[in-house]
Design a protein around this motif. Sequence first.
Motif: not given
Length: 347
Positions: A7-10, A79-83
């Motif tokens: 997932r991304f934030f949006e 958080s797979l795409n977390a920074l």
Amino acid sequence: MKTNPGRFFEDFRLGETIRHATPRTVTTGDVALYTGLYGPRFAVQSSDAFARAIGYPQSPLDDMLVFHVVFGKTVPDISLNALANLGYAEGGFRRPVYPGETLSTVSEVIGLKESSNRQTGVVYVRSTGADERGETVLSYCRWVLVRKRDPEAAIAQEHVPTLAKAVDPKDLANALPPLQAGAYDTALSGSPHRFGDYAAGERIDHVDGMTVEEAEHQIATRLFQNTAKVHFDGLAAKDTRFGKRLIYGGHVISLARALSYNGLANAFALAGINAGRHVGPLFAGDTVYAWSEVLETADVGRPDVGLLRLRTVATKNQPCTDFPDKHNDGYDPAVILDLDYWAFVPK
């Protein structure tokens, strides 16, 4: 599309519930590997005989092993795409977990806040770990900085939750079964210091350091099934501001917890997480040190144990003889973790 890009934030919606995949049965093999990675020496989690002597049926799992397993379930969906994982609050360890139990996790999205640059946003979740009977073993809140897929994507609803600054110790008092404090052998535990020997305001340098190797944090993230790209994928990590793989923040917590044995050997069980912040990054080759401050002592009406509120600060490549801490312009550059938690200590 049959694969999951994460997932991304949006993609998050306020109030949604996410049931995470892959329940995990935790075994004595996991305990041995966890011990090999971090070297914890707390007697209750190390010896069935010691644990049974004070009233446990056997040695429970290390509380941070439980935390990592519950946390790891959330990564593919949160958080797979977390920074960066930014912080923790309102954590509670509700009962001991033993080898052979199966843990699963459900999360609720409790907050969303887009970053001013519109490239990222902060996702707040409350995650709950339960056993195969559906009984809660752990719950906590965390917030994480997640990339946006499309910087121009509109965000339907934003909300920053108000989280408690500390967990009420009375709410944690019954997390352990009744214990026989008189049978707690301090010679075997490695320290004579019990609940009454600690006072608010004292600081403890845990003295020892532990250097982190590349293989160790890779094994750890696999053990916890934590699939975050910044920990696993060296090629993807080159596109981050660090330019290389970042060591999982929970790895730092477990290192600091293990190091705290020297000075807090009888703080044998975690009860709650009040607050936590990953202040700076850690990389392979760095050496971790730690110190702790007793923030508060709480007699919760039990004859066997009391609670210490502890603040443990971890540093990299700098021993803690002078207790590196916050300054007027921020944290000392050596500080990588600032964790505020409750721990049980025998009376």
